[in-house]
Design a protein around this motif. Structure first.
Motif, PDB file in Angstrom:
ATOM      1  N   GLY A   9       0.835  -1.193   0.000  1.00 45.46           N
ATOM      2  CA  GLY A   9       0.000   0.000   0.000  1.00 45.46           C
ATOM      3  C   GLY A   9       0.869   1.241   0.000  1.00 45.46           C
ATOM      4  O   GLY A   9       2.067   1.180  -0.266  1.00 45.46           O
ATOM      5  N   GLY A  10       0.274   2.353   0.330  1.00 42.78           N
ATOM      6  CA  GLY A  10       1.013   3.605   0.336  1.00 42.78           C
ATOM      7  C   GLY A  10       2.034   3.700   1.446  1.00 42.78           C
ATOM      8  O   GLY A  10       3.109   4.243   1.274  1.00 42.78           O
ATOM      9  N   GLY A  49       8.823   3.030   7.905  1.00 39.95           N
ATOM     10  CA  GLY A  49       9.882   3.104   8.900  1.00 39.95           C
ATOM     11  C   GLY A  49      10.410   1.747   9.329  1.00 39.95           C
ATOM     12  O   GLY A  49      11.440   1.664   9.982  1.00 39.95           O
ATOM     13  N   ALA A  50       9.733   0.660   8.950  1.00 41.84           N
ATOM     14  CA  ALA A  50      10.204  -0.682   9.297  1.00 41.84           C
ATOM     15  C   ALA A  50      11.420  -1.020   8.447  1.00 41.84           C
ATOM     16  O   ALA A  50      11.558  -0.564   7.320  1.00 41.84           O
ATOM     17  CB  ALA A  50       9.102  -1.703   9.060  1.00 41.84           C
ATOM     18  N   LYS A  74      14.648  -0.324   4.084  1.00 47.17           N
ATOM     19  CA  LYS A  74      13.680   0.339   4.963  1.00 47.17           C
ATOM     20  C   LYS A  74      12.657   1.053   4.095  1.00 47.17           C
ATOM     21  O   LYS A  74      13.007   1.644   3.075  1.00 47.17           O
ATOM     22  CB  LYS A  74      14.405   1.337   5.858  1.00 47.17           C
ATOM     23  CG  LYS A  74      13.525   2.079   6.824  1.00 47.17           C
ATOM     24  CD  LYS A  74      14.366   2.989   7.692  1.00 47.17           C
ATOM     25  CE  LYS A  74      13.501   3.809   8.618  1.00 47.17           C
ATOM     26  NZ  LYS A  74      14.296   4.684   9.472  1.00 47.17           N
ATOM     27  N   LEU A  75      11.404   0.958   4.467  1.00 48.26           N
ATOM     28  CA  LEU A  75      10.332   1.654   3.771  1.00 48.26           C
ATOM     29  C   LEU A  75      10.108   2.981   4.474  1.00 48.26           C
ATOM     30  O   LEU A  75       9.752   3.017   5.646  1.00 48.26           O
ATOM     31  CB  LEU A  75       9.055   0.799   3.808  1.00 48.26           C
ATOM     32  CG  LEU A  75       7.861   1.288   3.020  1.00 48.26           C
ATOM     33  CD1 LEU A  75       8.170   1.290   1.532  1.00 48.26           C
ATOM     34  CD2 LEU A  75       6.659   0.410   3.299  1.00 48.26           C
ATOM     35  N   ASP A  76      10.364   4.097   3.774  1.00 51.22           N
ATOM     36  CA  ASP A  76      10.190   5.383   4.443  1.00 51.22           C
ATOM     37  C   ASP A  76       8.725   5.822   4.398  1.00 51.22           C
ATOM     38  O   ASP A  76       7.874   5.130   3.848  1.00 51.22           O
ATOM     39  CB  ASP A  76      11.138   6.453   3.888  1.00 51.22           C
ATOM     40  CG  ASP A  76      10.757   6.977   2.511  1.00 51.22           C
ATOM     41  OD1 ASP A  76       9.668   6.658   2.006  1.00 51.22           O
ATOM     42  OD2 ASP A  76      11.567   7.724   1.937  1.00 51.22           O
ATOM     43  N   GLN A  77       8.433   6.952   5.007  1.00 49.81           N
ATOM     44  CA  GLN A  77       7.044   7.391   5.143  1.00 49.81           C
ATOM     45  C   GLN A  77       6.377   7.728   3.823  1.00 49.81           C
ATOM     46  O   GLN A  77       5.160   7.729   3.724  1.00 49.81           O
ATOM     47  CB  GLN A  77       6.965   8.571   6.103  1.00 49.81           C
ATOM     48  CG  GLN A  77       7.298   8.156   7.521  1.00 49.81           C
ATOM     49  CD  GLN A  77       7.197   9.303   8.496  1.00 49.81           C
ATOM     50  OE1 GLN A  77       7.099  10.462   8.129  1.00 49.81           O
ATOM     51  NE2 GLN A  77       7.232   8.982   9.776  1.00 49.81           N
ATOM     52  N   SER A  78       7.168   7.983   2.799  1.00 46.41           N
ATOM     53  CA  SER A  78       6.575   8.282   1.492  1.00 46.41           C
ATOM     54  C   SER A  78       6.336   7.020   0.667  1.00 46.41           C
ATOM     55  O   SER A  78       5.784   7.091  -0.419  1.00 46.41           O
ATOM     56  CB  SER A  78       7.476   9.242   0.714  1.00 46.41           C
ATOM     57  OG  SER A  78       8.662   8.579   0.306  1.00 46.41           O
ATOM     58  N   GLY A  79       6.778   5.852   1.198  1.00 44.34           N
ATOM     59  CA  GLY A  79       6.621   4.603   0.477  1.00 44.34           C
ATOM     60  C   GLY A  79       7.826   4.245  -0.375  1.00 44.34           C
ATOM     61  O   GLY A  79       7.805   3.261  -1.112  1.00 44.34           O
ATOM     62  N   ALA A  80       8.906   5.021  -0.267  1.00 45.09           N
ATOM     63  CA  ALA A  80      10.127   4.747  -1.024  1.00 45.09           C
ATOM     64  C   ALA A  80      11.021   3.785  -0.240  1.00 45.09           C
ATOM     65  O   ALA A  80      11.024   3.780   0.983  1.00 45.09           O
ATOM     66  CB  ALA A  80      10.878   6.042  -1.304  1.00 45.09           C
TER      67      ALA A  80
END
Length: 85
Positions: A9-10, A49-50, A74-80
């Motif tokens: 998801g996002g 953030g995980a 790591k998946l940042d808050q923007s989904g990158a």
């Protein structure tokens, strides 16, 4: 045969594993603080953030990303994806 099922998801990545036609089930799940006795597929979620270390393989619509040993994704808050060593 082992099948990895996922939904990106996002801001989260949900994953479950099916092995030899069997999927892990939670027998007693909580829904809005109520325990319901309906078996549900066990899903693990990585939120924004995980981080995951090891050898994850990330499949996207337009690319497949293999994270080699010694690296972390790591998946940042923007989904990158942020990949570091």
């Amino acid at each position: 045969m082992t099948v990895i099922n996922f939904d990106m998801g996002g801001t989260s990545f949900d994953i479950t594993l099916t092995k030899d036609g069997q999927t892990n089930l939670n027998k007693n799940s909580d829904l809005l603080r109520y325990c319901i006795g309906v078996p549900m597929i066990q899903v693990e979620t990585l939120g924004a953030g995980a981080a995951v270390a090891g050898l994850p393989i990330i499949e996207e619509v337009t690319a497949t990303i293999v994270i080699k040993p010694g690296w972390t994704v790591k998946l940042d808050q923007s989904g990158a994806y942020v990949i570091t060593k």
